[in-house]
Design a protein around this motif. Sequence first.
Motif, PDB file in Angstrom:
ATOM      1  N   SER A  41       7.138 -13.899  10.775  1.00 23.42           N
ATOM      2  CA  SER A  41       5.944 -14.444  11.394  1.00 23.42           C
ATOM      3  C   SER A  41       5.525 -15.122  10.213  1.00 23.42           C
ATOM      4  O   SER A  41       4.501 -13.866   9.337  1.00 23.42           O
ATOM      5  CB  SER A  41       4.524 -14.401  12.564  1.00 23.42           C
ATOM      6  OG  SER A  41       3.829 -15.297  12.972  1.00 23.42           O
ATOM      7  N   LEU A  42       4.653 -16.503   9.852  1.00 25.05           N
ATOM      8  CA  LEU A  42       3.773 -16.458   8.472  1.00 25.05           C
ATOM      9  C   LEU A  42       2.573 -17.750   9.009  1.00 25.05           C
ATOM     10  O   LEU A  42       2.957 -18.301  10.178  1.00 25.05           O
ATOM     11  CB  LEU A  42       4.521 -17.646   7.727  1.00 25.05           C
ATOM     12  CG  LEU A  42       5.550 -16.421   6.460  1.00 25.05           C
ATOM     13  CD1 LEU A  42       6.587 -17.790   5.644  1.00 25.05           C
ATOM     14  CD2 LEU A  42       5.383 -15.339   6.100  1.00 25.05           C
ATOM     15  N   SER A  86       5.860  -9.467   8.084  1.00 27.65           N
ATOM     16  CA  SER A  86       6.927  -8.497   7.383  1.00 27.65           C
ATOM     17  C   SER A  86       6.637  -8.766   5.582  1.00 27.65           C
ATOM     18  O   SER A  86       6.259  -9.957   5.295  1.00 27.65           O
ATOM     19  CB  SER A  86       8.263  -8.592   7.615  1.00 27.65           C
ATOM     20  OG  SER A  86       8.455  -9.763   7.552  1.00 27.65           O
ATOM     21  N   SER A  87       7.418  -7.563   5.162  1.00 29.87           N
ATOM     22  CA  SER A  87       7.871  -7.783   3.835  1.00 29.87           C
ATOM     23  C   SER A  87       8.427  -9.152   3.523  1.00 29.87           C
ATOM     24  O   SER A  87       9.551  -9.262   4.019  1.00 29.87           O
ATOM     25  CB  SER A  87       7.946  -6.496   3.197  1.00 29.87           C
ATOM     26  OG  SER A  87       7.567  -5.626   3.386  1.00 29.87           O
ATOM     27  N   ILE A  88       8.399  -9.692   2.767  1.00 30.24           N
ATOM     28  CA  ILE A  88       8.711 -10.654   1.848  1.00 30.24           C
ATOM     29  C   ILE A  88       8.845 -10.619   0.389  1.00 30.24           C
ATOM     30  O   ILE A  88       8.337 -10.615  -0.561  1.00 30.24           O
ATOM     31  CB  ILE A  88       8.054 -12.243   2.141  1.00 30.24           C
ATOM     32  CG1 ILE A  88       6.646 -12.232   2.182  1.00 30.24           C
ATOM     33  CG2 ILE A  88       8.239 -12.429   3.710  1.00 30.24           C
ATOM     34  CD1 ILE A  88       5.405 -13.564   2.523  1.00 30.24           C
ATOM     35  N   PRO A  96       4.088  -7.164   0.071  1.00 32.79           N
ATOM     36  CA  PRO A  96       4.519  -6.160   1.421  1.00 32.79           C
ATOM     37  C   PRO A  96       3.632  -7.507   2.811  1.00 32.79           C
ATOM     38  O   PRO A  96       2.934  -8.342   2.466  1.00 32.79           O
ATOM     39  CB  PRO A  96       3.189  -5.232   1.111  1.00 32.79           C
ATOM     40  CG  PRO A  96       2.700  -5.315   0.232  1.00 32.79           C
ATOM     41  CD  PRO A  96       2.746  -7.056  -0.467  1.00 32.79           C
ATOM     42  N   ALA A  97       3.657  -6.579   3.559  1.00 28.29           N
ATOM     43  CA  ALA A  97       3.102  -7.753   4.983  1.00 28.29           C
ATOM     44  C   ALA A  97       1.410  -7.230   5.003  1.00 28.29           C
ATOM     45  O   ALA A  97       1.011  -5.651   4.285  1.00 28.29           O
ATOM     46  CB  ALA A  97       3.664  -6.690   6.195  1.00 28.29           C
ATOM     47  N   GLY A  98       0.983  -8.176   5.309  1.00 29.06           N
ATOM     48  CA  GLY A  98      -0.421  -8.120   5.517  1.00 29.06           C
ATOM     49  C   GLY A  98      -1.117  -9.551   5.623  1.00 29.06           C
ATOM     50  O   GLY A  98      -0.916 -10.579   5.485  1.00 29.06           O
ATOM     51  N   LYS A  99      -2.339  -9.386   5.362  1.00 25.59           N
ATOM     52  CA  LYS A  99      -2.774 -10.581   5.555  1.00 25.59           C
ATOM     53  C   LYS A  99      -4.066 -10.912   3.670  1.00 25.59           C
ATOM     54  O   LYS A  99      -4.399  -9.894   3.382  1.00 25.59           O
ATOM     55  CB  LYS A  99      -4.627 -10.957   6.424  1.00 25.59           C
ATOM     56  CG  LYS A  99      -5.401 -11.750   5.997  1.00 25.59           C
ATOM     57  CD  LYS A  99      -6.481 -11.941   7.822  1.00 25.59           C
ATOM     58  CE  LYS A  99      -6.954 -13.507   7.755  1.00 25.59           C
ATOM     59  NZ  LYS A  99      -7.633 -13.105   9.263  1.00 25.59           N
TER      60      LYS A  99
END
Length: 179
Positions: A41-42, A86-88, A96-99
Amino acid sequence: MKNVLKIIGILVLAFVGYVAYMLANPVSPKETVGYNSDDLSLKVVYSRPYKKDRLIFGSEEKGALVPFGKYWRTGANAATTFETSSSILFNGQKLPAGKYALFTFPYEDSWTVGLNSESDVFFAVSQPNPKLDVLKTSVDVGALEKPLEQFTIEFSKDSLGVNMSMAWDKAVVSIPINQ
Protein backbone atom coordinates in the motif's frame (compact mmCIF):
# COMPACT_ATOMS: atom_id res chain seq x y z
CA MET A 1 -16.49 53.19 23.38
CA LYS A 2 -19.37 50.97 22.21
CA ASN A 3 -18.66 51.89 18.59
CA VAL A 4 -14.99 50.95 18.97
CA LEU A 5 -15.95 47.57 20.44
CA LYS A 6 -18.44 46.99 17.61
CA ILE A 7 -15.79 47.78 15.01
CA ILE A 8 -13.26 45.47 16.70
CA GLY A 9 -15.92 42.74 16.90
CA ILE A 10 -16.76 43.11 13.21
CA LEU A 11 -13.07 42.97 12.26
CA VAL A 12 -12.51 39.84 14.37
CA LEU A 13 -15.55 38.15 12.83
CA ALA A 14 -14.40 39.10 9.33
CA PHE A 15 -10.92 37.70 10.01
CA VAL A 16 -12.30 34.44 11.45
CA GLY A 17 -14.64 34.14 8.47
CA TYR A 18 -11.75 34.68 6.04
CA VAL A 19 -9.58 32.08 7.77
CA ALA A 20 -12.45 29.56 7.80
CA TYR A 21 -13.11 30.19 4.11
CA MET A 22 -9.42 29.73 3.21
CA LEU A 23 -9.23 26.47 5.18
CA ALA A 24 -12.40 25.14 3.53
CA ASN A 25 -11.45 26.35 0.02
CA PRO A 26 -7.66 26.39 -0.29
CA VAL A 27 -6.05 27.92 -3.38
CA SER A 28 -4.01 24.73 -3.72
CA PRO A 29 -6.43 21.91 -2.83
CA LYS A 30 -5.26 18.91 -0.81
CA GLU A 31 -5.17 15.56 -2.60
CA THR A 32 -4.53 11.97 -1.53
CA VAL A 33 -3.43 9.40 -4.11
CA GLY A 34 -2.61 5.78 -3.52
CA TYR A 35 -1.73 2.39 -4.88
CA ASN A 36 -2.90 -0.87 -3.29
CA SER A 37 -2.14 -4.51 -4.02
CA ASP A 38 -2.27 -7.64 -1.87
CA ASP A 39 1.08 -6.93 -0.22
CA LEU A 40 1.75 -3.24 -0.80
CA SER A 41 0.00 0.00 0.00
CA LEU A 42 1.43 3.37 -1.09
CA LYS A 43 -0.05 6.77 -0.26
CA VAL A 44 0.90 10.36 -1.07
CA VAL A 45 -0.80 13.37 0.53
CA TYR A 46 -0.02 16.71 -1.08
CA SER A 47 -1.46 20.07 -2.10
CA ARG A 48 -1.96 20.81 -5.82
CA PRO A 49 -0.94 24.33 -6.89
CA TYR A 50 -2.00 25.77 -10.25
CA LYS A 51 0.24 27.24 -12.95
CA LYS A 52 -1.89 30.40 -13.45
CA ASP A 53 0.25 31.76 -16.33
CA ARG A 54 3.39 31.70 -14.17
CA LEU A 55 6.86 30.42 -14.99
CA ILE A 56 7.01 27.24 -12.92
CA PHE A 57 10.49 25.73 -13.36
CA GLY A 58 13.46 27.86 -14.36
CA SER A 59 16.01 30.31 -13.09
CA GLU A 60 15.45 32.41 -10.02
CA GLU A 61 16.51 35.47 -12.01
CA LYS A 62 13.59 34.93 -14.40
CA GLY A 63 11.16 34.71 -11.47
CA ALA A 64 10.43 30.97 -11.59
CA LEU A 65 8.02 29.79 -8.91
CA VAL A 66 10.23 26.71 -8.41
CA PRO A 67 13.82 27.76 -9.18
CA PHE A 68 16.30 25.18 -10.44
CA GLY A 69 18.55 23.79 -7.73
CA LYS A 70 16.45 25.12 -4.84
CA TYR A 71 14.51 23.15 -2.21
CA TRP A 72 10.82 22.59 -3.11
CA ARG A 73 8.36 20.96 -0.75
CA THR A 74 6.87 19.31 -3.87
CA GLY A 75 3.44 20.89 -3.79
CA ALA A 76 2.06 23.69 -1.65
CA ASN A 77 0.88 24.36 1.89
CA ALA A 78 1.94 21.44 4.13
CA ALA A 79 4.83 19.13 3.40
CA THR A 80 4.05 16.38 0.90
CA THR A 81 4.06 12.95 2.56
CA PHE A 82 4.86 9.54 1.09
CA GLU A 83 3.83 6.43 2.99
CA THR A 84 4.59 2.77 2.30
CA SER A 85 3.17 -0.23 4.17
CA SER A 86 6.24 -2.39 3.55
CA SER A 87 9.88 -2.09 2.57
CA ILE A 88 10.36 -1.14 -1.08
CA LEU A 89 12.98 -0.13 -3.60
CA PHE A 90 12.43 3.55 -4.37
CA ASN A 91 14.29 4.18 -7.64
CA GLY A 92 16.51 1.25 -6.74
CA GLN A 93 17.23 2.38 -3.17
CA LYS A 94 15.96 0.43 -0.16
CA LEU A 95 13.27 2.27 1.81
CA PRO A 96 11.80 0.82 5.03
CA ALA A 97 8.07 0.88 5.64
CA GLY A 98 6.93 4.20 7.11
CA LYS A 99 5.76 7.73 6.50
CA TYR A 100 8.15 10.33 5.09
CA ALA A 101 8.23 13.95 3.97
CA LEU A 102 8.88 14.02 0.21
CA PHE A 103 10.84 16.95 -1.21
CA THR A 104 12.67 17.78 -4.42
CA PHE A 105 15.46 19.88 -5.86
CA PRO A 106 14.37 20.36 -9.49
CA TYR A 107 16.98 20.95 -12.20
CA GLU A 108 16.51 21.34 -15.94
CA ASP A 109 17.40 17.73 -16.84
CA SER A 110 16.91 15.88 -13.53
CA TRP A 111 15.31 16.19 -10.11
CA THR A 112 16.81 15.13 -6.84
CA VAL A 113 13.98 13.52 -4.89
CA GLY A 114 14.41 13.12 -1.15
CA LEU A 115 12.55 11.41 1.65
CA ASN A 116 12.94 12.66 5.20
CA SER A 117 11.79 10.99 8.42
CA GLU A 118 10.34 14.28 9.70
CA SER A 119 6.84 14.07 8.18
CA ASP A 120 3.67 16.02 9.00
CA VAL A 121 5.36 19.43 8.94
CA PHE A 122 2.59 21.94 8.24
CA PHE A 123 4.26 24.85 6.49
CA ALA A 124 7.42 23.28 5.10
CA VAL A 125 8.98 26.31 3.43
CA SER A 126 12.41 25.67 4.89
CA GLN A 127 14.53 22.69 3.95
CA PRO A 128 14.12 19.71 6.30
CA ASN A 129 16.90 18.72 8.65
CA PRO A 130 19.35 16.84 6.35
CA LYS A 131 20.38 14.61 9.27
CA LEU A 132 16.88 13.10 9.07
CA ASP A 133 17.07 12.32 5.32
CA VAL A 134 16.35 8.66 4.68
CA LEU A 135 17.31 8.73 1.01
CA LYS A 136 18.00 10.98 -1.96
CA THR A 137 17.86 9.87 -5.56
CA SER A 138 18.13 11.46 -8.98
CA VAL A 139 15.50 10.99 -11.70
CA ASP A 140 15.50 12.26 -15.27
CA VAL A 141 13.00 14.89 -16.36
CA GLY A 142 10.73 14.14 -19.29
CA ALA A 143 8.81 16.70 -21.31
CA LEU A 144 5.04 16.86 -21.65
CA GLU A 145 3.68 17.86 -25.06
CA LYS A 146 1.01 20.06 -23.53
CA PRO A 147 1.51 22.09 -20.32
CA LEU A 148 -0.25 20.68 -17.26
CA GLU A 149 -2.10 23.42 -15.34
CA GLN A 150 -2.19 21.74 -11.92
CA PHE A 151 0.62 19.87 -10.15
CA THR A 152 -0.23 16.15 -10.22
CA ILE A 153 1.16 13.02 -8.57
CA GLU A 154 -0.06 9.62 -9.84
CA PHE A 155 0.71 5.92 -9.46
CA SER A 156 0.66 3.50 -12.39
CA LYS A 157 1.51 -0.18 -12.74
CA ASP A 158 3.44 -1.84 -15.55
CA SER A 159 5.20 -5.18 -16.03
CA LEU A 160 8.25 -3.97 -14.08
CA GLY A 161 6.40 -2.68 -11.03
CA VAL A 162 4.77 0.53 -9.85
CA ASN A 163 5.73 4.02 -11.01
CA MET A 164 5.05 7.25 -9.19
CA SER A 165 4.96 10.21 -11.55
CA MET A 166 5.04 13.89 -10.66
CA ALA A 167 4.06 16.33 -13.40
CA TRP A 168 3.51 20.06 -13.72
CA ASP A 169 3.74 22.57 -16.53
CA LYS A 170 5.89 20.80 -19.17
CA ALA A 171 7.94 18.62 -16.79
CA VAL A 172 7.34 15.05 -15.64
CA VAL A 173 9.46 12.68 -13.57
CA SER A 174 8.76 9.00 -12.95
CA ILE A 175 10.10 7.00 -10.03
CA PRO A 176 10.09 3.20 -10.22
CA ILE A 177 8.94 1.44 -7.06
CA ASN A 178 9.56 -2.30 -6.55
CA GLN A 179 9.46 -4.73 -3.66
